[in-house]
Design a protein around this motif. Structure first.
Motif, PDB file in Angstrom:
ATOM      1  N   THR A 178      66.794  29.480  14.428  1.00 30.13           N
ATOM      2  CA  THR A 178      66.014  28.859  15.317  1.00 30.13           C
ATOM      3  C   THR A 178      66.095  27.322  15.544  1.00 30.13           C
ATOM      4  O   THR A 178      66.200  27.120  16.698  1.00 30.13           O
ATOM      5  N   VAL A 179      66.543  26.467  14.509  1.00 33.17           N
ATOM      6  CA  VAL A 179      66.843  25.360  14.640  1.00 33.17           C
ATOM      7  C   VAL A 179      68.025  24.881  15.474  1.00 33.17           C
ATOM      8  O   VAL A 179      68.262  24.055  16.191  1.00 33.17           O
ATOM      9  N   ALA A 180      69.095  25.729  14.789  1.00 34.19           N
ATOM     10  CA  ALA A 180      70.513  25.624  15.554  1.00 34.19           C
ATOM     11  C   ALA A 180      70.578  26.128  16.903  1.00 34.19           C
ATOM     12  O   ALA A 180      71.035  25.471  17.700  1.00 34.19           O
ATOM     13  N   THR A 181      69.767  27.000  17.222  1.00 33.79           N
ATOM     14  CA  THR A 181      69.843  27.243  18.750  1.00 33.79           C
ATOM     15  C   THR A 181      69.140  26.443  19.663  1.00 33.79           C
ATOM     16  O   THR A 181      69.187  26.401  20.644  1.00 33.79           O
ATOM     17  N   GLY A 182      68.025  26.134  18.890  1.00 35.97           N
ATOM     18  CA  GLY A 182      67.424  24.769  19.729  1.00 35.97           C
ATOM     19  C   GLY A 182      68.165  23.795  20.209  1.00 35.97           C
ATOM     20  O   GLY A 182      67.940  23.543  21.231  1.00 35.97           O
ATOM     21  N   PHE A 183      69.128  23.261  19.178  1.00 37.63           N
ATOM     22  CA  PHE A 183      69.875  22.166  19.705  1.00 37.63           C
ATOM     23  C   PHE A 183      70.877  22.775  20.568  1.00 37.63           C
ATOM     24  O   PHE A 183      71.311  21.801  21.656  1.00 37.63           O
ATOM     25  N   ASP A 184      71.283  23.932  20.558  1.00 36.75           N
ATOM     26  CA  ASP A 184      72.028  24.417  21.720  1.00 36.75           C
ATOM     27  C   ASP A 184      71.540  24.752  22.970  1.00 36.75           C
ATOM     28  O   ASP A 184      72.102  24.148  23.974  1.00 36.75           O
ATOM     29  N   TYR A 185      70.356  24.947  23.088  1.00 41.90           N
ATOM     30  CA  TYR A 185      69.562  24.963  24.229  1.00 41.90           C
ATOM     31  C   TYR A 185      69.347  23.695  24.918  1.00 41.90           C
ATOM     32  O   TYR A 185      69.439  23.499  26.365  1.00 41.90           O
TER      33      TYR A 185
END
Length: 196
Positions: A178-185
């Motif tokens: 959740t955190v990793a994809t948040g930064f990606d978005y």
């Protein structure tokens, strides 16, 4: 040559009705949120029958998210209403589940807060850049959704003692993705704004 030119007929873009199968499933998901919440509250996370009911309602509601998106894309039923209502329904279902799990001391409040801040933040980010382009769901985003659904379902179902300890590990994986994809978005959104 007569001097008369034929005009090219204007391309007609078919209007997609707001009342369609994809939007109906999104509406069903929204309607299931209070039913799901009532089942969890009735169970008090101690009555196994109601816990199972809550888990099954959550699973059905989560499945509608997969199906409505597929129907909308497959049959060209994407609407502005659906684009707004779909993420709202997703966040309402996930948010209700996380808040109730924390309320009944099954999940630490910081986990719920972290996931909800990320989910609401990325939804807002999508609307912020919508004039510049669409931030499509990445493969990581789909993994995130799957892990969150699995983790929540694991907590909801009355697991035998030997399997209860698996839930926190699934949730830990869900939080990391959740955190990793948040930064990606966020990176995608900034690129979209910069390009335009």
């Amino acid at each position: 040559m007569t001097g008369v030119t034929e005009s090219t007929p204007a391309r007609v873009v078919p209007q997609v009705p707001v009342l369609n199968a994809a939007n109906a499933l999104t509406a069903l998901r929204l309607l299931l949120v209070p039913v799901f919440a009532a089942s969890v509250i009735t169970s008090e996370m101690t009555h196994s029958g109601w816990q199972m009911a809550a888990c099954l309602i959550f699973a059905v509601a989560s499945a509608t998210d997969l199906v409505d998106g597929w129907i909308a894309r497959r049959f060209g039923l994407v609407t502005s209403v659906g684009k707004v209502a779909d993420p709202i329904a997703d966040k309402a279902l996930t948010g209700a589940a996380l808040l109730l799990l924390s309320w009944y001391d099954r999940l630490p409040w910081w986990v719920t807060a972290l996931i909800l801040v990320r989910e609401v933040g990325i939804t807002g980010l999508r609307f912020w850049v919508i004039r510049h382009g669409v931030i499509a769901a990445s493969r990581g985003g789909k993994v995130k959704t799957a892990l969150q659904i699995l983790a929540i379902a694991w907590y909801l179902w009355p697991m035998p003692d030997a399997l209860v300890g698996v839930g926190p590990w699934i949730m830990a994986a869900a939080v990391l993705v959740t955190v990793a994809t948040g930064f990606d978005y966020i990176a995608q959104a900034l690129r979209l704004r910069h390009r335009r």
